[in-house]
Design a protein around this motif. Sequence first.
Motif, PDB file in Angstrom:
ATOM      1  N   MET A  79      -2.926   2.948 -64.860  1.00 46.25           N
ATOM      2  CA  MET A  79      -1.747   2.405 -65.511  1.00 46.25           C
ATOM      3  C   MET A  79      -2.077   1.069 -66.192  1.00 46.25           C
ATOM      4  SD  MET A  79       1.705   2.063 -63.417  1.00 46.25           S
ATOM      5  CE  MET A  79       1.222   0.524 -62.660  1.00 46.25           C
ATOM      6  N   MET A 104      -1.860   0.322 -70.315  1.00 46.62           N
ATOM      7  CA  MET A 104      -1.051  -0.670 -71.029  1.00 46.62           C
ATOM      8  C   MET A 104      -1.921  -1.595 -71.878  1.00 46.62           C
ATOM      9  SD  MET A 104       0.378  -2.890 -67.845  1.00 46.62           S
ATOM     10  CE  MET A 104       1.625  -3.755 -68.763  1.00 46.62           C
ATOM     11  N   ARG A 157       1.634  10.142 -72.409  1.00 48.30           N
ATOM     12  CA  ARG A 157       3.070   9.849 -72.480  1.00 48.30           C
ATOM     13  C   ARG A 157       3.301   8.371 -72.725  1.00 48.30           C
ATOM     14  NH1 ARG A 157       4.311  13.267 -68.129  1.00 48.30           N
ATOM     15  NH2 ARG A 157       5.241  15.152 -68.952  1.00 48.30           N
ATOM     16  N   TYR A 158       2.601   7.564 -71.991  1.00 48.59           N
ATOM     17  CA  TYR A 158       2.809   6.121 -72.101  1.00 48.59           C
ATOM     18  C   TYR A 158       2.409   5.623 -73.490  1.00 48.59           C
ATOM     19  CZ  TYR A 158       3.343   1.333 -70.576  1.00 48.59           C
ATOM     20  OH  TYR A 158       3.795   0.054 -70.438  1.00 48.59           O
ATOM     21  N   PRO A 203       0.202  20.002 -72.814  1.00 48.23           N
ATOM     22  CA  PRO A 203       1.353  20.343 -73.672  1.00 48.23           C
ATOM     23  C   PRO A 203       1.462  19.406 -74.869  1.00 48.23           C
ATOM     24  CG  PRO A 203       2.111  19.151 -71.745  1.00 48.23           C
ATOM     25  CD  PRO A 203       0.622  19.294 -71.592  1.00 48.23           C
ATOM     26  N   ILE A 204       0.414  19.338 -75.681  1.00 53.65           N
ATOM     27  CA  ILE A 204       0.414  18.489 -76.876  1.00 53.65           C
ATOM     28  C   ILE A 204      -0.111  19.309 -78.054  1.00 53.65           C
ATOM     29  CG2 ILE A 204       0.064  16.358 -75.555  1.00 53.65           C
ATOM     30  CD1 ILE A 204      -2.869  16.415 -76.288  1.00 53.65           C
ATOM     31  N   SER A 205       0.046  18.770 -79.256  1.00 56.75           N
ATOM     32  CA  SER A 205      -0.344  19.535 -80.446  1.00 56.75           C
ATOM     33  C   SER A 205      -1.856  19.688 -80.525  1.00 56.75           C
ATOM     34  CB  SER A 205       0.155  18.819 -81.693  1.00 56.75           C
ATOM     35  OG  SER A 205      -0.568  17.622 -81.854  1.00 56.75           O
ATOM     36  N   GLU A 246      -3.722  16.637 -81.774  1.00 54.83           N
ATOM     37  CA  GLU A 246      -3.924  15.584 -80.762  1.00 54.83           C
ATOM     38  C   GLU A 246      -5.094  15.947 -79.849  1.00 54.83           C
ATOM     39  OE1 GLU A 246      -2.246  12.791 -80.731  1.00 54.83           O
ATOM     40  OE2 GLU A 246      -0.482  13.233 -81.950  1.00 54.83           O
ATOM     41  N   ASP A 301       4.353  -4.756 -69.927  1.00 52.50           N
ATOM     42  CA  ASP A 301       3.919  -4.497 -71.277  1.00 52.50           C
ATOM     43  C   ASP A 301       4.414  -5.544 -72.270  1.00 52.50           C
ATOM     44  OD1 ASP A 301       2.666  -2.890 -72.941  1.00 52.50           O
ATOM     45  OD2 ASP A 301       3.812  -1.120 -72.377  1.00 52.50           O
ATOM     46  N   ASN A 330       7.588  -2.899 -66.044  1.00 56.17           N
ATOM     47  CA  ASN A 330       7.024  -1.668 -66.608  1.00 56.17           C
ATOM     48  C   ASN A 330       5.674  -1.896 -67.267  1.00 56.17           C
ATOM     49  OD1 ASN A 330       7.032   1.080 -67.466  1.00 56.17           O
ATOM     50  ND2 ASN A 330       7.655   0.419 -69.496  1.00 56.17           N
ATOM     51  N   PRO A 331       4.593  -1.182 -66.895  1.00 52.61           N
ATOM     52  CA  PRO A 331       4.591  -0.070 -65.935  1.00 52.61           C
ATOM     53  C   PRO A 331       4.300  -0.460 -64.481  1.00 52.61           C
ATOM     54  CG  PRO A 331       2.475  -0.179 -66.992  1.00 52.61           C
ATOM     55  CD  PRO A 331       3.292  -1.330 -67.535  1.00 52.61           C
ATOM     56  N   TYR A 366      10.361   2.619 -77.271  1.00 54.95           N
ATOM     57  CA  TYR A 366      10.805   2.303 -78.614  1.00 54.95           C
ATOM     58  C   TYR A 366      11.800   3.378 -79.041  1.00 54.95           C
ATOM     59  CZ  TYR A 366       6.894  -0.929 -79.082  1.00 54.95           C
ATOM     60  OH  TYR A 366       6.016  -1.956 -78.919  1.00 54.95           O
ATOM     61  N   SER A 406      10.058  10.701 -80.677  1.00 53.44           N
ATOM     62  CA  SER A 406       8.913   9.813 -80.835  1.00 53.44           C
ATOM     63  C   SER A 406       9.043   9.024 -82.117  1.00 53.44           C
ATOM     64  CB  SER A 406       7.634  10.638 -80.874  1.00 53.44           C
ATOM     65  OG  SER A 406       6.633   9.922 -81.549  1.00 53.44           O
ATOM     66  N   THR A 420       6.622   7.224 -83.341  1.00 51.82           N
ATOM     67  CA  THR A 420       5.334   7.190 -84.021  1.00 51.82           C
ATOM     68  C   THR A 420       5.157   8.417 -84.904  1.00 51.82           C
ATOM     69  OG1 THR A 420       4.306   8.360 -82.206  1.00 51.82           O
ATOM     70  CG2 THR A 420       4.232   5.964 -82.126  1.00 51.82           C
ATOM     71  N   SER A 437       4.207  11.064 -83.925  1.00 48.86           N
ATOM     72  CA  SER A 437       3.145  11.861 -83.332  1.00 48.86           C
ATOM     73  C   SER A 437       3.754  13.110 -82.713  1.00 48.86           C
ATOM     74  CB  SER A 437       2.436  11.028 -82.270  1.00 48.86           C
ATOM     75  OG  SER A 437       2.099  11.813 -81.164  1.00 48.86           O
ATOM     76  N   GLN A 438       2.920  14.140 -82.593  1.00 48.46           N
ATOM     77  CA  GLN A 438       3.479  15.392 -82.090  1.00 48.46           C
ATOM     78  C   GLN A 438       3.295  15.580 -80.603  1.00 48.46           C
ATOM     79  OE1 GLN A 438       2.373  18.760 -84.444  1.00 48.46           O
ATOM     80  NE2 GLN A 438       2.538  17.540 -86.300  1.00 48.46           N
ATOM     81  N   VAL A 439       2.850  14.529 -79.925  1.00 55.54           N
ATOM     82  CA  VAL A 439       2.728  14.625 -78.480  1.00 55.54           C
ATOM     83  C   VAL A 439       4.110  14.936 -77.927  1.00 55.54           C
ATOM     84  CG1 VAL A 439       2.200  13.373 -76.387  1.00 55.54           C
ATOM     85  CG2 VAL A 439       0.862  12.975 -78.436  1.00 55.54           C
ATOM     86  N   SER A 440       4.218  16.059 -77.232  1.00 57.86           N
ATOM     87  CA  SER A 440       5.543  16.453 -76.792  1.00 57.86           C
ATOM     88  C   SER A 440       5.928  15.693 -75.533  1.00 57.86           C
ATOM     89  CB  SER A 440       5.551  17.947 -76.507  1.00 57.86           C
ATOM     90  OG  SER A 440       4.747  18.201 -75.380  1.00 57.86           O
ATOM     91  N   ASP A 441       7.231  15.531 -75.302  1.00 56.48           N
ATOM     92  CA  ASP A 441       7.670  15.208 -73.961  1.00 56.48           C
ATOM     93  C   ASP A 441       7.478  13.747 -73.551  1.00 56.48           C
ATOM     94  OD1 ASP A 441       8.654  15.952 -71.523  1.00 56.48           O
ATOM     95  OD2 ASP A 441       6.695  16.279 -70.646  1.00 56.48           O
ATOM     96  N   MET A 442       6.866  12.929 -74.428  1.00 50.94           N
ATOM     97  CA  MET A 442       6.462  11.620 -73.936  1.00 50.94           C
ATOM     98  C   MET A 442       7.633  10.661 -73.792  1.00 50.94           C
ATOM     99  SD  MET A 442       4.784  10.711 -77.437  1.00 50.94           S
ATOM    100  CE  MET A 442       5.814  10.535 -78.846  1.00 50.94           C
TER     101      MET A 442
END
Lengths: 259, 272
Positions: A168, A172, A205-206, A239-241, A244, B130, B167-168, B192, B198, B200, B202-207
């Motif tokens: 973590m 960050m 995710r972060y 579970p990402i594109s 990525e 952060d 956080n975090p 944000y 998202s 950004t 970006s296509q990262v799902s679920d974040m």
Amino acid sequence: MIIDAHTHLSDKNTEEKTKQLLFAMDGAHVDKAALITTTDPDFSMETAIKVKTKYPNRFFVIGHVSPLSATQNDRDYLEKKLKLKQIKGIKFYPGYEYFYPNDKTLLSPYMRLAKKYDIPIIFHTGDTWSVNKKARLKYAHPLAIDDLAVDFPNNKIVIAHMGNPWIMDATMIIFKNKNVYGDISGWSYEPVDQSEEKKLMGIIRYLGKADKIMFGTDFGINTTPEFVKSHIDMIENLPISSSEKKKILGENAKKLFKV
Amino acid sequence: MIIDVHTHLRGSDVDGSLRELLLAMEKSGVDKAGLIPSPSHKVSTVQVAEIALAHPDKLFAIGAANLSLPPEYMSEQLSLLERMLETRLIRGIKIFTGYDHVFPNDFEKLGPFYEIARRTGFPVIFHTGDTICYHKVAKLKYAQPLIIDDVAVEFPDLKIVIAHLGNPWITDAMAVVQKNKNVYADFSGWLYGTFGVSLTGSQVSDMTSSEHFTKKFMDAYIYHEGAERILFGTDSPVSDMASYVNFTQRLPIPDEEKEKIFWKNAKELFQL
């Protein structure tokens, strides 16, 4: 292109170990690997460069330096290798060696070199290989790298192992500093599974994106093709594109190390 | 009733972002918001106080310690902040340790600020965790919530808010809140924009999924065994206010605990 951003060989039985690594890479369809040199056990820059010369398309070399004992000769040697483009990065081993990554005075000469040749600095972070009983964890905590990243905004820095188990904290630092990257190597001696997948997904995710995270195995801690392949499978299953995934698997390393 | 204890204006467009803030409050059903100066002090203590004074039903102001002022201005700054606290022009002092490169337990530098807050009964608020990427000089080591435990023990009558719940470093922040009766926390600014989208591209799902953040919140809530001293805040315009209200309303906790989070704890702490 798939690039393993973190592997080790050794000065002993180099030929045999190189074959093992190539076998594992082929088994997992890895195109290229970063050979990261070490002091204990010895894997010298000379040896690594020889391996690279024999297989120029399969490897690139990351040099290393022990800043507490390094002499001007060592720095000149490092610069020579950088000038000849024989090494594509400089690795430090805080934890194994007793210095903090934010020791500005100690590291300035190397930050200058790295900037001059536009190559990244890599830090070992997080838990230390138990064989080396002398290692001290306080030096291996990733947080001090934030200081260095702020003080040297024009240098690129890699947090190897993502600070595991301080993932973590490492995340960050990467989120906050444009110039900081991470590799996910060395999280497990065994083939990685859901537990590592969960860690990796937490990072993505972060960050909200995957453009500074690199696939790496720490080959040497385990030398089987299954070990290397388990990392690729883990990334492919996220579970990402797919774009990525490609970044993590090789594009980020290709850009950073210019290989 | 909803009180958002953590909002900002943009230094580049104070009037425009004030209009946006008031609009967001109306849209989100937020009755009152605490206005905090920016880490750069581009939006200053006096400025937020003036703005809050012009909107007394909607806004209250929180001052900020400016540690980059030359030492000869320090006593003047302290007496100004103290007078503003006494007259309730401001209802707390924000300290940006990560941005100002000072540890919260540097009592030589920060002790005088703690003293005036303690004396007037208003809290000091620490940015923790952060730091926003565009602020390049910020250093995370100064923003660790654990160090705030030192301040809480040294100044037992001082009220303290750990902004962003570290956080975090949420576990560390929650341990400090749990242990010290004088420590509060807001869970503002965890993302944000809006939950589920998202920024950004970006296509990262679920974040940014609310499930992910609900789990983060619930881990802290369960550890703390309730909502004592937990405050609702958004960090608007960083995080979207309406989305944050929606997220908080959906948390799987009893209504009376939600009431504490949404306004009861804040009303008492800021004497609203």
